[in-house]
Write a protein that holds these residues in place. Structure first.
Motif, PDB file in Angstrom:
ATOM      1  N   ASP A   1       0.188   7.155  -3.613  1.00 21.67           N
ATOM      2  CA  ASP A   1       1.269   6.410  -4.262  1.00 21.67           C
ATOM      3  C   ASP A   1       1.585   5.135  -3.495  1.00 21.67           C
ATOM      4  OD1 ASP A   1       1.418   8.411  -6.162  1.00 21.67           O
ATOM      5  OD2 ASP A   1       3.193   9.374  -5.269  1.00 21.67           O
ATOM      6  N   TYR A   2       1.668   5.226  -2.195  1.00 16.88           N
ATOM      7  CA  TYR A   2       1.965   4.066  -1.355  1.00 16.88           C
ATOM      8  C   TYR A   2       0.886   2.990  -1.496  1.00 16.88           C
ATOM      9  CZ  TYR A   2       2.692   1.239   2.823  1.00 16.88           C
ATOM     10  OH  TYR A   2       2.884   0.192   3.689  1.00 16.88           O
ATOM     11  N   LEU A   3      -0.371   3.402  -1.442  1.00 10.04           N
ATOM     12  CA  LEU A   3      -1.477   2.445  -1.566  1.00 10.04           C
ATOM     13  C   LEU A   3      -1.510   1.811  -2.959  1.00 10.04           C
ATOM     14  CD1 LEU A   3      -4.264   4.365   0.378  1.00 10.04           C
ATOM     15  CD2 LEU A   3      -2.945   2.384   1.164  1.00 10.04           C
ATOM     16  N   ARG A   4      -1.206   2.593  -3.967  1.00 11.28           N
ATOM     17  CA  ARG A   4      -1.156   2.065  -5.332  1.00 11.28           C
ATOM     18  C   ARG A   4      -0.044   1.024  -5.444  1.00 11.28           C
ATOM     19  NH1 ARG A   4       0.008   6.427  -7.770  1.00 11.28           N
ATOM     20  NH2 ARG A   4      -2.074   7.277  -7.578  1.00 11.28           N
ATOM     21  N   ASP A   5       1.126   1.324  -4.848  1.00 16.26           N
ATOM     22  CA  ASP A   5       2.238   0.364  -4.865  1.00 16.26           C
ATOM     23  C   ASP A   5       1.858  -0.927  -4.148  1.00 16.26           C
ATOM     24  OD1 ASP A   5       3.804   2.124  -6.284  1.00 16.26           O
ATOM     25  OD2 ASP A   5       4.989   2.783  -4.542  1.00 16.26           O
ATOM     26  N   LEU A   6       1.178  -0.801  -3.024  1.00 12.90           N
ATOM     27  CA  LEU A   6       0.749  -1.992  -2.288  1.00 12.90           C
ATOM     28  C   LEU A   6      -0.181  -2.851  -3.140  1.00 12.90           C
ATOM     29  CD1 LEU A   6      -0.038  -0.749   1.338  1.00 12.90           C
ATOM     30  CD2 LEU A   6       1.834  -2.226   0.611  1.00 12.90           C
ATOM     31  N   LYS A   7      -1.095  -2.192  -3.797  1.00 12.52           N
ATOM     32  CA  LYS A   7      -2.068  -2.913  -4.618  1.00 12.52           C
ATOM     33  C   LYS A   7      -1.389  -3.598  -5.804  1.00 12.52           C
ATOM     34  CE  LYS A   7      -6.554  -2.354  -6.748  1.00 12.52           C
ATOM     35  NZ  LYS A   7      -7.643  -1.422  -7.029  1.00 12.52           N
ATOM     36  N   GLU A   8      -0.475  -2.885  -6.450  1.00 12.77           N
ATOM     37  CA  GLU A   8       0.210  -3.435  -7.616  1.00 12.77           C
ATOM     38  C   GLU A   8       1.094  -4.619  -7.260  1.00 12.77           C
ATOM     39  OE1 GLU A   8       2.204  -0.125  -9.398  1.00 12.77           O
ATOM     40  OE2 GLU A   8       0.332   0.762 -10.120  1.00 12.77           O
ATOM     41  N   THR A   9       1.698  -4.609  -6.099  1.00 14.89           N
ATOM     42  CA  THR A   9       2.583  -5.696  -5.701  1.00 14.89           C
ATOM     43  C   THR A   9       1.816  -6.822  -5.006  1.00 14.89           C
ATOM     44  OG1 THR A   9       3.135  -4.647  -3.603  1.00 14.89           O
ATOM     45  CG2 THR A   9       4.563  -4.171  -5.493  1.00 14.89           C
ATOM     46  N   GLY A  10       0.545  -6.607  -4.764  1.00 14.72           N
ATOM     47  CA  GLY A  10      -0.251  -7.634  -4.134  1.00 14.72           C
ATOM     48  C   GLY A  10      -0.047  -7.755  -2.633  1.00 14.72           C
ATOM     49  N   ARG A  11       0.653  -6.792  -2.069  1.00 12.37           N
ATOM     50  CA  ARG A  11       0.910  -6.848  -0.623  1.00 12.37           C
ATOM     51  C   ARG A  11      -0.284  -6.410   0.206  1.00 12.37           C
ATOM     52  NH1 ARG A  11       6.140  -3.541   0.292  1.00 12.37           N
ATOM     53  NH2 ARG A  11       5.607  -2.625  -1.685  1.00 12.37           N
ATOM     54  N   ASP A  12      -1.372  -6.071  -0.452  1.00 12.73           N
ATOM     55  CA  ASP A  12      -2.559  -5.639   0.308  1.00 12.73           C
ATOM     56  C   ASP A  12      -3.472  -6.813   0.616  1.00 12.73           C
ATOM     57  OD1 ASP A  12      -3.436  -6.058  -2.269  1.00 12.73           O
ATOM     58  OD2 ASP A  12      -4.905  -4.423  -2.187  1.00 12.73           O
ATOM     59  N   ARG A  13      -3.103  -8.015   0.153  1.00 12.08           N
ATOM     60  CA  ARG A  13      -3.947  -9.181   0.390  1.00 12.08           C
ATOM     61  C   ARG A  13      -3.699  -9.734   1.787  1.00 12.08           C
ATOM     62  NH1 ARG A  13      -2.344 -11.247  -5.268  1.00 12.08           N
ATOM     63  NH2 ARG A  13      -3.780 -10.040  -6.528  1.00 12.08           N
TER      64      ARG A  13
ATOM     65  N   GLU B   1       0.330  17.169  -0.602  1.00 16.82           N
ATOM     66  CA  GLU B   1       1.540  16.362  -0.796  1.00 16.82           C
ATOM     67  C   GLU B   1       1.460  15.064   0.007  1.00 16.82           C
ATOM     68  OE1 GLU B   1       4.779  18.899   0.319  1.00 16.82           O
ATOM     69  OE2 GLU B   1       4.408  20.283  -1.348  1.00 16.82           O
ATOM     70  N   ARG B   2       0.970  15.140   1.230  1.00 18.10           N
ATOM     71  CA  ARG B   2       0.856  13.928   2.055  1.00 18.10           C
ATOM     72  C   ARG B   2      -0.191  12.966   1.499  1.00 18.10           C
ATOM     73  NH1 ARG B   2       1.788  15.944   8.295  1.00 18.10           N
ATOM     74  NH2 ARG B   2       3.883  16.729   7.909  1.00 18.10           N
ATOM     75  N   HIS B   3      -1.292  13.505   1.006  1.00 22.69           N
ATOM     76  CA  HIS B   3      -2.312  12.635   0.408  1.00 22.69           C
ATOM     77  C   HIS B   3      -1.798  11.986  -0.873  1.00 22.69           C
ATOM     78  CE1 HIS B   3      -5.449  14.939   2.831  1.00 22.69           C
ATOM     79  NE2 HIS B   3      -5.481  13.696   3.271  1.00 22.69           N
ATOM     80  N   ASP B   4      -1.048  12.748  -1.664  1.00 25.38           N
ATOM     81  CA  ASP B   4      -0.463  12.186  -2.883  1.00 25.38           C
ATOM     82  C   ASP B   4       0.507  11.059  -2.539  1.00 25.38           C
ATOM     83  OD1 ASP B   4      -1.932  13.963  -4.401  1.00 25.38           O
ATOM     84  OD2 ASP B   4      -0.233  15.335  -4.776  1.00 25.38           O
ATOM     85  N   ALA B   5       1.327  11.271  -1.505  1.00 23.53           N
ATOM     86  CA  ALA B   5       2.269  10.229  -1.087  1.00 23.53           C
ATOM     87  C   ALA B   5       1.527   8.992  -0.603  1.00 23.53           C
ATOM     88  CB  ALA B   5       3.207  10.764   0.006  1.00 23.53           C
ATOM     89  N   LEU B   6       0.448   9.177   0.127  1.00 25.29           N
ATOM     90  CA  LEU B   6      -0.352   8.046   0.599  1.00 25.29           C
ATOM     91  C   LEU B   6      -0.984   7.319  -0.581  1.00 25.29           C
ATOM     92  CD1 LEU B   6      -1.571   6.354   2.876  1.00 25.29           C
ATOM     93  CD2 LEU B   6      -3.407   8.066   3.038  1.00 25.29           C
TER      94      LEU B   6
END
Length: 114
Positions: A100-112, A93-98
Motif C-alpha cells: 500500500d505504501y509503495l503504491r501510494d508513493l507511485k501514485e503521488t509521484g514521490r518515487d521519482r 499484514e506487513r507486506h500488504d502495508a508495504l
C-alpha cells in the motif's frame, strides 16, 4: 527443564535424515528396517533418530512379535503449523502495508528521483 513442544518439534526436524524418515512415514507405517534401508548409516543411528522423533511426539513406535513398526503422528505438526501461521499472518499484514505504501508513493509521484 523439558523443552516446549514447538522447540522439540523444531529440534527433531532440524536433521535431514529425520525429515526423510517423516516423509517416508507420511506414506504409511514402516518397520525400523524399512526406514533404515535408504540410509548409509547403522541401524543404531536410525534408532537414535527414531528416539528423537518419538520424544518430539512425531512418531509412535509399536512392537508386534519381533517387528517394530513406526507410524507418523501428525498432531505435533499441526501444532507447529498453527504456531508458524500466526507469524505468517503478521508478515502478510506487513507486506500488504508495504505494498500500500509503495503504491501510494507511485501514485503521488514521490518515487521519482530529483
Amino acid at each position: 527443564m523439558k523443552a516446549d513442544p514447538v522447540s522439540a518439534v523444531f529440534a527433531a526436524l532440524a536433521d535431514p535424515t529425520r525429515r526423510a524418515i517423516l516423509a517416508r512415514l507420511a506414506a504409511g507405517e514402516a518397520t525400523v528396517n524399512e526406514l533404515a534401508e535408504p540410509f548409509p548409516i547403522s541401524l543404531q543411528a536410525i534408532s537414535k533418530h527414531l528416539t528423537v522423533l518419538e520424544r518430539a511426539g512425531l512418531i509412535v513406535r509399536t512392537r508386534e512379535a519381533q517387528w517394530r513398526r513406526c507410524r507418523l503422528d501428525p498432531a505435533p505438526l499441526r501444532t507447529l503449523a498453527e504456531w508458524v501461521d500466526q507469524y505468517r499472518r503478521l508478515w502478510d499484514e506487513r507486506h500488504d502495508a508495504l505494498d500500500d505504501y509503495l503504491r501510494d508513493l507511485k501514485e503521488t509521484g514521490r518515487d521519482r528521483n530529483p
